[in-house]
Design an enzyme around this catalytic site. Structure first.
Site, PDB file in Angstrom:
ATOM      1  N   HIS A 197       0.888  -1.046   0.004  1.00 40.86           N
ATOM      2  CA  HIS A 197       0.190   0.096  -0.089  1.00 40.86           C
ATOM      3  C   HIS A 197       0.980   1.273   0.065  1.00 40.86           C
ATOM      4  O   HIS A 197       0.747   2.234   0.663  1.00 40.86           O
ATOM      5  CB  HIS A 197      -1.148   0.027   1.123  1.00 40.86           C
ATOM      6  CG  HIS A 197      -1.923  -0.911   0.890  1.00 40.86           C
ATOM      7  ND1 HIS A 197      -3.324  -1.110   0.430  1.00 40.86           N
ATOM      8  CD2 HIS A 197      -2.049  -2.372   1.719  1.00 40.86           C
ATOM      9  CE1 HIS A 197      -3.847  -2.265   0.574  1.00 40.86           C
ATOM     10  NE2 HIS A 197      -3.292  -3.004   1.288  1.00 40.86           N
ATOM     11  N   ASP A 250      -5.099 -15.496  -8.223  1.00 39.27           N
ATOM     12  CA  ASP A 250      -6.552 -16.002  -8.325  1.00 39.27           C
ATOM     13  C   ASP A 250      -6.853 -15.633  -9.799  1.00 39.27           C
ATOM     14  O   ASP A 250      -8.102 -15.684 -10.266  1.00 39.27           O
ATOM     15  CB  ASP A 250      -7.414 -15.384  -7.452  1.00 39.27           C
ATOM     16  CG  ASP A 250      -7.391 -13.662  -7.603  1.00 39.27           C
ATOM     17  OD1 ASP A 250      -6.594 -13.357  -8.179  1.00 39.27           O
ATOM     18  OD2 ASP A 250      -8.220 -12.953  -6.591  1.00 39.27           O
ATOM     19  N   ASP A 276      -4.596 -13.677   0.715  1.00 34.45           N
ATOM     20  CA  ASP A 276      -5.192 -12.559   1.252  1.00 34.45           C
ATOM     21  C   ASP A 276      -6.731 -12.881   1.556  1.00 34.45           C
ATOM     22  O   ASP A 276      -7.692 -12.011   0.895  1.00 34.45           O
ATOM     23  CB  ASP A 276      -5.059 -11.703   0.080  1.00 34.45           C
ATOM     24  CG  ASP A 276      -5.493  -9.919   0.644  1.00 34.45           C
ATOM     25  OD1 ASP A 276      -5.178  -9.936   1.977  1.00 34.45           O
ATOM     26  OD2 ASP A 276      -5.759  -9.056  -0.247  1.00 34.45           O
TER      27      ASP A 276
END
Length: 393
Positions: A197, A250, A276
């Site tokens: 982030h 994913d 996650d």
């Protein structure tokens, strides 16, 4: 699922991945929670447990970023019961070690988790904790609540530092948003630091790595991207061999081409599969609340009302399967990224990630169709009706 415990047992399988090579048939003998010996040539006919035909026995998966599971979000239930529910939900899918992850929140929530962290280490499968925030860059906040993003004050730092001796814990932060002395202080307390982030330049990341920063949280997502004249965090992560990087495999968080590039740059010894995962993992639910916002699962995409991704709907066995299919890599490479590499990142390479004498007996057995049929933590196993693993008296 039922708990099967024994101070001494032998597991026989037709295929055994020992952490380096796919071998077998063979048998793994376990004593007092550790691997005593491993023998190849034939499966021991008098073994305690026989894995189903064609099943693969491998080191258990290690997930360093799991926000929730079994209907529980760690931020909502930072308790022993909450942690246990999350860990057990993921264990059914082959995760034998994980770091329950707390995303950016109020100091009171961090302190609540800190108060039970030591006790939670006794829960089978808890290796430590992952504090994702609060020292993030608002420009790259993702689903994290902007109102709680902050430069930690002394109270924050005291709570965060307390995780330094709670297993192998991680803090994700934006290096450009905190003083260098803070990174040094947190590492000195025993924490591992990951960049995430973050809108950092490659030079800022380089300086943080020189201070001891060693990881990158969900590579490509919520970070400064690789550009022609400013490589950003993505470029720094791909370029610097000192950095381990987690990646969400994913097919939603990172394009397949990006996954392949990451693998070519980092390789199986620095790229780690992570989930996650959010509370929907291990349930049939389609929605949950995240800090006052409704999060919805649609076509395997977990997102907030504005479409911002909010974690993933993923398990480690699915991540392994996806890595093989999407990256075009071998099952051996994918298994290393799911076990041996995260073990090395956590400094547990002499304990976990291999099936070898002296290593802890954290194991997973799964079918060629990537269905988990058994898992063991310290030799204590979970099997169930879905498992065809047979047990001898």
């Amino acid at each position: 699922m039922g708990q099967v415990s024994s101070s001494s047992l032998t597991i026989a399988a037709q295929h055994i991945f020992d952490g380096a090579d796919m071998r077998g048939p063979g048998s793994v003998r376990i004593s007092q929670g550790r691997i005593e010996s491993i023998a190849f040539g034939q499966a021991e006919p008098r073994a305690t447990i026989h894995a189903p035909a064609d099943a693969i026995l491998a080191p258990g998966f290690i997930d360093i970023q799991v926000n929730g599971g079994g209907g529980v979000l760690l931020n909502d239930q930072p308790t022993e019961a909450g942690v246990r529910c999350i860990v057990e939900a993921h264990r059914k899918e082959g995760t034998t070690g994980c770091l329950p992850t707390l995303i950016t929140d109020r100091i009171e929530v961090i302190e609540r988790l800190a108060a039970v962290a030591q006790a939670c280490l006794k829960i089978p499968g808890v290796l430590g904790f992952h504090l994702e925030g609060p020292a993030l860059n608002r420009y790259r906040k993702g689903i994290h609540p902007e109102a709680e993003i902050r430069v930690p004050d002394r109270r924050d730092i005291a709570a965060i530092k307390s995780f330094g001796d709670r297993g192998r814990s991680i803090v994700t932060l934006a290096p450009e948003c905190v003083p260098a002395t803070m990174i040094d202080e947190l590492i000195g307390a025993g924490l591992r630091i990951a960049a995430g982030h973050s809108d950092a330049t490659a030079a800022e990341i380089g300086r943080a790595v020189d201070l001891g920063l060693s990881g990158v949280t969900h590579l490509f997502n919520a970070m400064s991207q690789l550009r022609a004249r400013e490589p950003g965090l993505v470029g720094a992560a791909l370029d610097d061999d000192r950095l381990f990087a987690g990646i969400i495999c994913d097919g939603i968080h990172v394009d397949r081409a990006g996954l392949r590039v990451a693998f070519r740059c980092k390789g199986r010894d620095r790229l780690m599969l992570v989930t996650d995962a959010m509370p929907l993992a291990g349930t049939n639910d389609r929605q949950f609340m995240l800090q006052g916002r409704q999060i919805t699962l649609h076509e395997n995409r977990v997102a907030g009302p504005d479409g911002t991704l909010a974690g993933a709907h993923l398990t480690m066995i699915e991540a392994v399967r996806n890595a093989v299919a999407m990256l075009g890599i071998s099952l051996v490479d994918a298994l290393i990224m799911a076990s041996r590499t995260p073990a090395a990142f956590l400094g547990l390479e002499s304990e976990l990630g291999r099936i070898a004498p002296g290593y802890r007996a954290d194991l997973v057995a799964f079918s060629p169709n990537f269905e988990v049929v058994g898992s063991w933590i310290g030799g204590a196993g979970f099997t169930g009706e879905a498992s065809k693993a047979s047990h001898r008296g």
